[in-house]
Structures are given as C-alpha cells and as structure tokens.
Design a protein around this motif. Structure first.
Motif, PDB file in Angstrom:
ATOM      1  N   PRO A  49       0.837  -1.208   0.000  1.00 20.52           N
ATOM      2  CA  PRO A  49       0.000   0.000   0.000  1.00 20.52           C
ATOM      3  C   PRO A  49       0.866   1.249   0.000  1.00 20.52           C
ATOM      4  N   PRO A  50       0.330   2.363  -0.474  1.00 25.98           N
ATOM      5  CA  PRO A  50       1.119   3.597  -0.533  1.00 25.98           C
ATOM      6  C   PRO A  50       1.507   4.081   0.856  1.00 25.98           C
ATOM      7  N   ALA A  51       2.690   4.660   0.931  1.00 27.60           N
ATOM      8  CA  ALA A  51       3.174   5.179   2.207  1.00 27.60           C
ATOM      9  C   ALA A  51       2.635   6.571   2.489  1.00 27.60           C
ATOM     10  N   SER A  52       2.063   7.228   1.492  1.00 27.03           N
ATOM     11  CA  SER A  52       1.503   8.563   1.674  1.00 27.03           C
ATOM     12  C   SER A  52       0.272   8.702   0.801  1.00 27.03           C
ATOM     13  N   ALA A  53      -0.446   9.790   1.009  1.00 21.20           N
ATOM     14  CA  ALA A  53      -1.665  10.013   0.231  1.00 21.20           C
ATOM     15  C   ALA A  53      -1.364  10.417  -1.201  1.00 21.20           C
ATOM     16  N   ALA A  54      -0.160  10.879  -1.476  1.00 27.72           N
ATOM     17  CA  ALA A  54       0.227  11.304  -2.825  1.00 27.72           C
ATOM     18  C   ALA A  54       0.552  10.069  -3.661  1.00 27.72           C
ATOM     19  N   LEU A  55      -0.189   9.877  -4.752  1.00 26.63           N
ATOM     20  CA  LEU A  55      -0.024   8.693  -5.584  1.00 26.63           C
ATOM     21  C   LEU A  55       0.625   9.001  -6.928  1.00 26.63           C
ATOM     22  N   LEU A  56       1.102  10.225  -7.111  1.00 26.65           N
ATOM     23  CA  LEU A  56       1.626  10.615  -8.420  1.00 26.65           C
ATOM     24  C   LEU A  56       2.802   9.753  -8.852  1.00 26.65           C
ATOM     25  N   ASP A  57       3.645   9.348  -7.892  1.00 27.38           N
ATOM     26  CA  ASP A  57       4.786   8.499  -8.258  1.00 27.38           C
ATOM     27  C   ASP A  57       4.714   7.139  -7.578  1.00 27.38           C
ATOM     28  N   TYR A  58       3.505   6.693  -7.283  1.00 34.38           N
ATOM     29  CA  TYR A  58       3.313   5.407  -6.607  1.00 34.38           C
ATOM     30  C   TYR A  58       3.789   4.267  -7.509  1.00 34.38           C
ATOM     31  N   GLY A  59       4.435   3.268  -6.915  1.00 32.80           N
ATOM     32  CA  GLY A  59       4.818   2.082  -7.657  1.00 32.80           C
ATOM     33  C   GLY A  59       6.306   1.839  -7.749  1.00 32.80           C
ATOM     34  N   GLU A  60       7.077   2.430  -6.853  1.00 36.35           N
ATOM     35  CA  GLU A  60       8.533   2.247  -6.907  1.00 36.35           C
ATOM     36  C   GLU A  60       8.912   0.765  -6.881  1.00 36.35           C
ATOM     37  N   ALA A  61       8.197  -0.027  -6.101  1.00 40.15           N
ATOM     38  CA  ALA A  61       8.520  -1.450  -5.958  1.00 40.15           C
ATOM     39  C   ALA A  61       7.824  -2.334  -6.991  1.00 40.15           C
ATOM     40  N   PHE A  62       7.032  -1.759  -7.867  1.00 41.05           N
ATOM     41  CA  PHE A  62       6.245  -2.553  -8.815  1.00 41.05           C
ATOM     42  C   PHE A  62       7.114  -3.366  -9.782  1.00 41.05           C
ATOM     43  N   PRO A  63       8.193  -2.806 -10.348  1.00 42.86           N
ATOM     44  CA  PRO A  63       9.025  -3.622 -11.254  1.00 42.86           C
ATOM     45  C   PRO A  63       9.581  -4.870 -10.586  1.00 42.86           C
ATOM     46  N   ALA A  64      10.120  -4.729  -9.375  1.00 46.77           N
ATOM     47  CA  ALA A  64      10.666  -5.886  -8.665  1.00 46.77           C
ATOM     48  C   ALA A  64       9.559  -6.871  -8.315  1.00 46.77           C
ATOM     49  N   TRP A  65       8.373  -6.365  -7.983  1.00 47.83           N
ATOM     50  CA  TRP A  65       7.238  -7.237  -7.666  1.00 47.83           C
ATOM     51  C   TRP A  65       6.833  -8.055  -8.891  1.00 47.83           C
ATOM     52  N   LEU A  66       6.802  -7.421 -10.065  1.00 49.23           N
ATOM     53  CA  LEU A  66       6.461  -8.134 -11.294  1.00 49.23           C
ATOM     54  C   LEU A  66       7.479  -9.227 -11.601  1.00 49.23           C
ATOM     55  N   ASP A  67       8.723  -8.977 -11.237  1.00 46.19           N
ATOM     56  CA  ASP A  67       9.779  -9.941 -11.524  1.00 46.19           C
ATOM     57  C   ASP A  67       9.568 -11.259 -10.794  1.00 46.19           C
ATOM     58  N   ARG A  68       8.865 -11.221  -9.670  1.00 42.76           N
ATOM     59  CA  ARG A  68       8.606 -12.452  -8.909  1.00 42.76           C
ATOM     60  C   ARG A  68       7.115 -12.825  -8.911  1.00 42.76           C
TER      61      ARG A  68
END
Length: 255
Positions: free
Chosen positions: A79-98
């Motif tokens: 889940p997002p660490a803050s209410a701002a979602l403009l740059d949400y998804g930093e961990a998404f590439p690594a998550w997709l990899d597994r």
C-alpha cells in the motif's frame, strides 16, 4: 496537533488491516469496519489507477484486465506510504519480476523498470543543464580532468537485449514490436516539463555510470571506449550534452 497525528497513524494502520488501532477514537462496541471498507475500496481503486498511469507501457503489453488485476494484488501487498499517488509504484518492477503469472513474460519487469525511470525523471528536481559552451571554455587537459554531475532528472539503464527499443515502440503505440539480441540502453531526462528518452548503446551507459560515480571526463571516455571500442566518443559526448543530462561542471581532480 499530536492527537491529529496519532489519529492519522492509527487510521493508516487500520486501513492496513489492524482496525483495533482506531479503538481509542471509536465508541464502545463500534468496530468501524463498514466505514473502513469504503475507504479501502476507494484507496485500492486509486492505487490501481495510479499504477496504470505510471506504467502505461506495461499496461499496453498485457492488456487492461491483466494489468488491473495484477495492480490490485500489488496494492494489497504494498500500500502507498503517503496520500500522494503521483509516483506510486517504486517497488512494482521488482514485484512483477517475482509475480508467478508474469513468468511467461520475462521482459515485463524490465519494461516496468523503464516506465519507472520515466516517472522518476518527470518528478525530479528542477535544475539548469550544462550547454556546450561550458565545456568549450576548457583546455583539453582541463576538460579531461574535469568531472560532471548528472542532471537530477537523468536516468539510464543498460540491458543485454534490445528491451529499450521494444519499450519505446510500445510507448509510441507501434505494432511491429521485436526484442533484438543486441545490448541496448535507455536514457531518460527532462527539460522543463517535457520528458525525453533516447535509445543508446553500452558506451553511453558506461560514460554516464563513470560520471555518476565521480570519475573524470577522461575516465568516463575510457570506460565508454572499453564498453564499445567502435563508438565515436566525440559524437557520443556531444549528443549527451544536447540531451541536457549534465547538471554541474567540477574542475580539477577528485578530492
């Protein structure tokens, strides 16, 4: 103010699956789960929409249904660490990899990484870029000894296969997508509000990597030549200047 911050922290914890954190603010016997579920659904949709906006190339390759289902699972796990979602998804590439359903799409995590570089460049700090005149004023000896700091928006990545060309083609909406076997890099930077990208070679990435770690321009040239002996280093340097990826010029030896 302290009570407000405590409540905000408790509310975030409750949304994350610990509703008892809100007990001090609820009437006796009031669980609050009904209201929390509304917020959870709203936040989940916001996360999925933000991921779709931040990883449009991934979404274009797998289709909307596949992407939104995967994005919803990711949002539950991260889940997002803050209410701002403009740059949400930093961990998404690594998550997709597994992510097991993505095993048949081994390029997908790399595509997501390139989408992420684009987002990082978009939201990087504002700063001026060095032009050719900043380097022309130096003697050849001083130029070789000088170091350059990369512009805050400069991002680059090198791949063993031609993933950057595939990413660029998908980003442009082309149908003739192919994954070549040649090593390629992608350079992303921003000038003003416009993000630009360019497919580059191993020499460009080696040059930029040397600059990023504090190497002199002479050392960066040496690393670029080692990465690709056939590279035209003068043209390479001129193109990087034109890309606006250099943010500061530091004369003299590294301290």
């Amino acid at each position: 103010m302290s009570d407000l911050l405590d409540f905000q922290d408790a509310f975030v914890a409750a949304l994350g699956g610990a509703p008892s954190a809100l007990s001090p603010w609820l009437a006796e016997g009031e669980a609050g789960e009904t209201g929390l579920s509304v917020y959870r659904n709203t936040i989940a949709k916001g996360c999925v929409d933000a991921l779709a906006a931040n990883f449009p190339t991934v979404a274009s390759l797998v289709g909307d249904d596949w992407f939104r289902a995967a994005a919803a699972l990711f949002a539950r796990e991260a889940p997002p660490a803050s209410a701002a979602l403009l740059d949400y998804g930093e961990a998404f590439p690594a998550w997709l990899d597994r992510f097991p359903p993505a095993r048949d799409l081994p390029y997908l995590a790399g595509v997501a990484h390139l989408d992420r570089l684009w987002t990082e460049a978009l939201f990087a700090a504002e700063a001026p870029s060095l032009g050719a005149d900043a380097f022309a004023a130096l003697s050849p000896q001083a130029l070789g000894a000088a170091r350059v700091a990369l512009h805050p928006s400069a991002r680059f990545a090198l791949f063993e296969a031609g993933l950057p060309s595939l990413w660029a083609g998908a980003r442009q909406g082309r149908d003739d997508l192919e994954l070549s076997e040649a090593a390629q890099g992608l350079l992303v930077s921003r000038s003003g509000a416009a993000v630009a990208y360019r497919v580059v070679g191993p020499a460009d990435c080696a040059f930029l990597a040397a600059c990023r770690t504090g190497g002199s321009l002479a050392e960066a040239m040496g690393q670029a030549a080692q990465a690709d002996p056939d590279a035209n280093l003068q043209s390479l340097f001129a193109a990087l200047i034109a890309d606006g990826v250099f943010g500061d010029l530091i004369s003299g030896a590294k301290p």
